[in-house]
Scaffold this active site. Structure first.
Site, short mmCIF file in Angstrom:
data_model
loop_
_atom_site.label_atom_id
_atom_site.label_comp_id
_atom_site.label_asym_id
_atom_site.label_seq_id
_atom_site.Cartn_x
_atom_site.Cartn_y
_atom_site.Cartn_z
N GLN A 295 51.12 34.93 45.57
CA GLN A 295 50.22 35.88 46.25
C GLN A 295 50.78 37.30 46.13
O GLN A 295 51.97 37.53 46.40
CB GLN A 295 50.09 35.50 47.73
CG GLN A 295 49.12 36.39 48.50
CD GLN A 295 48.96 35.96 49.95
OE1 GLN A 295 49.70 35.11 50.45
NE2 GLN A 295 47.98 36.55 50.63
N HIS B 88 42.09 35.69 49.69
CA HIS B 88 41.08 35.73 48.62
C HIS B 88 41.10 34.42 47.87
O HIS B 88 42.15 33.83 47.65
CB HIS B 88 41.32 36.91 47.67
CG HIS B 88 42.72 37.04 47.21
ND1 HIS B 88 43.73 37.54 48.01
CD2 HIS B 88 43.32 36.69 46.04
CE1 HIS B 88 44.87 37.52 47.35
NE2 HIS B 88 44.66 37.00 46.14
P1 AMP Z 1 47.00 37.06 44.17
O1 AMP Z 1 48.09 37.30 43.16
O2 AMP Z 1 46.61 35.63 44.34
O3 AMP Z 1 47.33 37.73 45.49
O4 AMP Z 1 45.70 37.75 43.59
C1 AMP Z 1 45.49 39.13 43.63
C2 AMP Z 1 44.52 39.44 42.55
O5 AMP Z 1 43.99 40.73 42.75
C3 AMP Z 1 45.15 39.45 41.14
O6 AMP Z 1 44.51 38.45 40.33
C4 AMP Z 1 44.87 40.86 40.64
O7 AMP Z 1 44.57 40.90 39.27
C5 AMP Z 1 43.70 41.27 41.51
N1 AMP Z 1 43.54 42.71 41.68
C6 AMP Z 1 44.50 43.61 41.97
N2 AMP Z 1 43.96 44.84 42.10
C7 AMP Z 1 42.63 44.69 41.88
C8 AMP Z 1 41.52 45.61 41.86
N3 AMP Z 1 41.67 46.91 42.12
N4 AMP Z 1 40.29 45.11 41.61
C9 AMP Z 1 40.14 43.80 41.35
N5 AMP Z 1 41.13 42.89 41.36
C10 AMP Z 1 42.36 43.34 41.62
#
Ligand code: AMP
Length: 113
Positions: free
Chosen positions: A93, A99
């Site tokens: 995470q 999410h």
């Molecule tokens: P996690 O690593 O499970 O916390 O997932 C966070 C996700 O957010 C990752 O897959 C990132 O690529 C995504 N993410 C980070 N910044 C953005 C953004 N500005 N718009 C869309 N997705 C994002």
């Protein structure tokens, strides 16, 4: 301080939003790991699934029953897809606002890396 996803919800930073209702929002992941990679996010900040509380049950249920609506709208319902929630450092995470990753558009391998 707002989370990154609260800023997207507030339109303070841009995102490619594919679905929104009173409870949640869904937008394209900025770094897609599959041809379709969406993030389904509750508007209420729950820091992570490992910190969800009984009072969050309705929101969590709403997220689950919204998945088929998005899958139909985005055209990946019939081919299948994966729903992933990462929690904490070992879970991978990186954003402390719950999410669900919706991954589709290719045959996904198991076990995950
Ligand atoms: P996690 O690593 O499970 O916390 O997932 C966070 C996700 O957010 C990752 O897959 C990132 O690529 C995504 N993410 C980070 N910044 C953005 C953004 N500005 N718009 C869309 N997705 C994002």
């Amino acid at each position: 301080m707002s989370t990154l996803f609260e800023k997207i919800i507030a339109r303070e930073i841009p995102a490619d939003i594919v679905y929104e209702d009173d409870i949640c929002i869904c937008f394209k992941d900025i770094e897609p790991q599959a041809p379709t990679h969406l993030l389904l996010v509750p508007k209420k900040v729950i820091t992570g699934i490992g910190l969800a509380q009984a009072q969050d049950a309705q929101i969590l249920g709403h997220l689950m029953v919204t998945i088929p609506t998005i899958a139909q709208q985005q055209g990946f319902a019939s081919d299948g897809f994966r729903v992933t929630i990462n929690h904490g450092s070992d879970g991978g995470q990186t954003v402390d606002h719950l999410h669900l990753h919706l991954l589709a558009g290719r045959s996904l391998t198991w076990p995950p890396g």
